[in-house]
Design a protein around this motif. Structure first.
Motif, PDB file in Angstrom:
ATOM      1  N   LYS A 227       0.821  -1.208   0.000  1.00  0.00           N
ATOM      2  CA  LYS A 227       0.000   0.000   0.000  1.00  0.00           C
ATOM      3  C   LYS A 227       0.855   1.258   0.000  1.00  0.00           C
ATOM      4  N   ASN A 228       1.821   1.335   0.896  1.00  0.00           N
ATOM      5  CA  ASN A 228       2.646   2.537   1.013  1.00  0.00           C
ATOM      6  C   ASN A 228       3.463   2.787  -0.248  1.00  0.00           C
ATOM      7  N   THR A 229       3.952   1.710  -0.871  1.00  0.00           N
ATOM      8  CA  THR A 229       4.720   1.862  -2.108  1.00  0.00           C
ATOM      9  C   THR A 229       3.851   2.409  -3.225  1.00  0.00           C
ATOM     10  N   PHE A 230       2.637   1.879  -3.349  1.00  0.00           N
ATOM     11  CA  PHE A 230       1.732   2.353  -4.398  1.00  0.00           C
ATOM     12  C   PHE A 230       1.277   3.791  -4.139  1.00  0.00           C
ATOM     13  N   VAL A 231       0.985   4.120  -2.887  1.00  0.00           N
ATOM     14  CA  VAL A 231       0.574   5.486  -2.558  1.00  0.00           C
ATOM     15  C   VAL A 231       1.681   6.474  -2.891  1.00  0.00           C
ATOM     16  N   PHE A 258       2.271   0.356 -11.654  1.00  0.00           N
ATOM     17  CA  PHE A 258       2.446  -1.020 -11.191  1.00  0.00           C
ATOM     18  C   PHE A 258       3.907  -1.460 -11.218  1.00  0.00           C
ATOM     19  N   ARG A 259       4.598  -1.214 -12.346  1.00  0.00           N
ATOM     20  CA  ARG A 259       5.974  -1.700 -12.479  1.00  0.00           C
ATOM     21  C   ARG A 259       6.901  -1.051 -11.462  1.00  0.00           C
ATOM     22  N   ASN A 260       6.786   0.261 -11.311  1.00  0.00           N
ATOM     23  CA  ASN A 260       7.667   0.955 -10.367  1.00  0.00           C
ATOM     24  C   ASN A 260       7.354   0.591  -8.924  1.00  0.00           C
ATOM     25  N   ALA A 261       6.074   0.428  -8.605  1.00  0.00           N
ATOM     26  CA  ALA A 261       5.684   0.141  -7.229  1.00  0.00           C
ATOM     27  C   ALA A 261       6.065  -1.271  -6.803  1.00  0.00           C
ATOM     28  N   LEU A 262       6.148  -2.191  -7.763  1.00  0.00           N
ATOM     29  CA  LEU A 262       6.448  -3.578  -7.418  1.00  0.00           C
ATOM     30  C   LEU A 262       7.935  -3.871  -7.291  1.00  0.00           C
ATOM     31  N   ILE A 263       8.792  -2.880  -7.542  1.00  0.00           N
ATOM     32  CA  ILE A 263      10.241  -3.118  -7.478  1.00  0.00           C
ATOM     33  C   ILE A 263      10.675  -3.667  -6.119  1.00  0.00           C
ATOM     34  N   PRO A 264      10.308  -3.031  -4.986  1.00  0.00           N
ATOM     35  CA  PRO A 264      10.747  -3.596  -3.690  1.00  0.00           C
ATOM     36  C   PRO A 264      10.149  -4.964  -3.405  1.00  0.00           C
ATOM     37  N   LEU A 265       8.961  -5.262  -3.948  1.00  0.00           N
ATOM     38  CA  LEU A 265       8.338  -6.567  -3.718  1.00  0.00           C
ATOM     39  C   LEU A 265       8.996  -7.646  -4.556  1.00  0.00           C
ATOM     40  N   ILE A 266       9.282  -7.329  -5.818  1.00  0.00           N
ATOM     41  CA  ILE A 266       9.889  -8.316  -6.709  1.00  0.00           C
ATOM     42  C   ILE A 266      11.319  -8.632  -6.291  1.00  0.00           C
ATOM     43  N   THR A 267      12.069  -7.610  -5.884  1.00  0.00           N
ATOM     44  CA  THR A 267      13.454  -7.855  -5.482  1.00  0.00           C
ATOM     45  C   THR A 267      13.543  -8.667  -4.199  1.00  0.00           C
ATOM     46  N   ALA A 272      12.276 -14.466  -0.131  1.00  0.00           N
ATOM     47  CA  ALA A 272      11.060 -15.014   0.472  1.00  0.00           C
ATOM     48  C   ALA A 272      10.745 -16.397  -0.080  1.00  0.00           C
ATOM     49  N   PHE A 273      10.973 -16.595  -1.373  1.00  0.00           N
ATOM     50  CA  PHE A 273      10.647 -17.878  -1.997  1.00  0.00           C
ATOM     51  C   PHE A 273      11.574 -18.987  -1.510  1.00  0.00           C
ATOM     52  N   VAL A 274      12.891 -18.722  -1.524  1.00  0.00           N
ATOM     53  CA  VAL A 274      13.848 -19.727  -1.062  1.00  0.00           C
ATOM     54  C   VAL A 274      13.703 -19.941   0.434  1.00  0.00           C
ATOM     55  N   GLY A 275      13.456 -18.850   1.167  1.00  0.00           N
ATOM     56  CA  GLY A 275      13.246 -18.984   2.603  1.00  0.00           C
ATOM     57  C   GLY A 275      12.067 -19.862   2.933  1.00  0.00           C
ATOM     58  N   ALA A 276      11.088 -19.900   2.028  1.00  0.00           N
ATOM     59  CA  ALA A 276       9.921 -20.746   2.258  1.00  0.00           C
ATOM     60  C   ALA A 276      10.295 -22.218   2.301  1.00  0.00           C
ATOM     61  N   PHE A 277      11.318 -22.617   1.533  1.00  0.00           N
ATOM     62  CA  PHE A 277      11.723 -24.014   1.516  1.00  0.00           C
ATOM     63  C   PHE A 277      12.440 -24.412   2.800  1.00  0.00           C
ATOM     64  N   LEU A 329      20.667  -8.374  -7.920  1.00  0.00           N
ATOM     65  CA  LEU A 329      20.750  -8.375  -9.385  1.00  0.00           C
ATOM     66  C   LEU A 329      19.388  -8.185 -10.028  1.00  0.00           C
ATOM     67  N   LEU A 330      18.341  -8.542  -9.322  1.00  0.00           N
ATOM     68  CA  LEU A 330      16.996  -8.361  -9.864  1.00  0.00           C
ATOM     69  C   LEU A 330      16.636  -6.885 -10.020  1.00  0.00           C
ATOM     70  N   TYR A 331      17.293  -6.016  -9.267  1.00  0.00           N
ATOM     71  CA  TYR A 331      17.053  -4.590  -9.445  1.00  0.00           C
ATOM     72  C   TYR A 331      17.321  -4.163 -10.890  1.00  0.00           C
ATOM     73  N   VAL A 332      18.380  -4.725 -11.492  1.00  0.00           N
ATOM     74  CA  VAL A 332      18.731  -4.381 -12.866  1.00  0.00           C
ATOM     75  C   VAL A 332      17.670  -4.899 -13.831  1.00  0.00           C
ATOM     76  N   VAL A 333      17.150  -6.105 -13.541  1.00  0.00           N
ATOM     77  CA  VAL A 333      16.126  -6.682 -14.412  1.00  0.00           C
ATOM     78  C   VAL A 333      14.849  -5.852 -14.356  1.00  0.00           C
ATOM     79  N   VAL A 334      14.445  -5.475 -13.146  1.00  0.00           N
ATOM     80  CA  VAL A 334      13.203  -4.720 -12.970  1.00  0.00           C
ATOM     81  C   VAL A 334      13.371  -3.261 -13.365  1.00  0.00           C
ATOM     82  N   ASP A 335      14.522  -2.687 -13.010  1.00  0.00           N
ATOM     83  CA  ASP A 335      14.770  -1.267 -13.298  1.00  0.00           C
ATOM     84  C   ASP A 335      16.143  -1.129 -13.959  1.00  0.00           C
ATOM     85  N   PRO A 336      16.208  -1.048 -15.301  1.00  0.00           N
ATOM     86  CA  PRO A 336      17.493  -0.963 -16.012  1.00  0.00           C
ATOM     87  C   PRO A 336      18.312   0.267 -15.662  1.00  0.00           C
TER      88      PRO A 336
END
Length: 345
Positions: A227-231, A258-267, A272-277, A329-336
């Protein structure tokens, strides 16, 4: 970027060594090692057997103590054991458990199904609920919906998972009131005899209560971050320009914000995914009799099973460092626009 990656990989080595060294040094000062615990158990057995009519000596003699120390490698100085441990870890040999008499790697693989079931599903549920809810809260910022959902997620965040677990057991798992859910394991005893649809239903039936306890507190952080990122993005100048051009609210939201707001979530997604395992909640696993990595770590500390403690620490720290690099490294993929050239210098 290549220079940055190499620099980060080189920095992983002292970080990993630091974590292992601190833990190894602390272990040397912890009272009640595996030898002492075996001696205590032997004496307790002998005391119990004195009235049972079989012959047993009262004390473990010095020769037996020396044999136990040799068996567990404690006949060597600490610095020798430390160097041998690093040599094994360099070959990805995690050692052998004192408690289970198995390779630590094999033990971790045996416990993974429970931790994957808890961690992966809680991760998916948290993301699938929190992100849409956070976007909806941002679009309706300040509305009754926003206030009510904020109150709900914060109340869920404030309730400890194990407290909620006890409450759910009392209410719905054969406690004082209802008997709707099982208390032990991931599947029923007759799971192998069930059809596949029945197996899937049985699996989620067993996961219902533990998952509820694990995810109820995770909604708040992800929802409020979204929410805070999108706001914040909605208040930027490029959004005002897009709206001034006559673009619809949905087009502005999904194409520009959407793309800019999701940067902190995607990175943060890889961690979070590996930690789930490798997620392990000691209290939740104990509460619902689930034999996962959390329970393994707890038993290893209590029983002073040092190979399990150090081996799992080495593996999880290494994975965490690698995942942290992937997240950066995902920062570069999401935001060149992000460049690592200066960071590598």
């Amino acid at each position: 970027m290549l220079a940055y990656i190499l620099k980060r990989i080189l920095l992983m080595i002292p970080t990993l060594l630091g974590a292992l060294t601190i833990t190894f040094v602390v272990i040397q000062f912890v009272p009640g090692g595996p030898v002492e615990q075996l001696m205590a158990e032997a004496r307790q057995t002998q005391k119990g057997g004195e009235g049972g009519g079989y012959k047993a000596s009262r004390d473990v003699d010095k020769q037996q103590i020396e044999e136990l120390k040799k068996l567990y490698g404690f006949d060597q100085p600490a610095h020798v054991r430390y160097v041998e441990m690093l040599g094994r870890f360099a070959r990805f040999d995690l050692g052998r458990s004192f408690m289970f008499n198995k390779d630590v790697g094999t033990l971790i693989l045996e416990k993974l199904p429970v931790s994957i079931s808890l961690g992966l599903w809680s991760f998916l549920i948290s993301y699938l609920v929190s992100i849409p809810l956070g976007v909806a809260k941002a679009v309706h910022d300040g509305s009754r919906f926003d206030v009510a959902t904020t109150l709900l997620v914060l109340v869920g965040y404030a309730i400890p998972g194990f407290v909620l677990g006890v409450l759910l057991i009392v209410l719905t798992a054969g406690g004082t009131y209802l008997d709707w859910f099982p208390l032990r394991g991931l599947t029923s005893d007759n799971w192998a005899d069930l059809t596949w649809p029945a197996r899937i239903a049985d699996y989620f039936w067993h996961l219902a209560l533990p998952l509820t306890c694990m995810v109820i507190g995770s909604f708040a952080v992800m929802t409020m971050l979204t929410k805070n990122t999108f706001v914040e993005e909605m208040r930027k100048q490029y959004v005002k320009v897009a709206r001034a051009k006559g673009l619809s609210a949905n087009r502005v939201l999904y194409k520009h914000i959407f793309r800019n707001a999701l940067i902190p979530l995607i990175t943060g997604f890889p961690a979070a995914f590996v930690g789930a395992f490798f997620a392990g909640s000691v209290l939740i696993e104990n509460l619902f009799s689930l034999d996962g990595l959390g329970q393994l770590g707890y038993e290893a500390v209590i029983r002073r099973d040092y190979p399990v403690v150090l081996g799992s620490l080495y593996l999880f720290t290494l994975i965490g460092l690698v995942v942290k690099l992937v997240s950066d490294l995902l920062y570069v993929v999401v935001d060149p626009r992000v460049q690592f050239a200066k960071a590598a210098k």
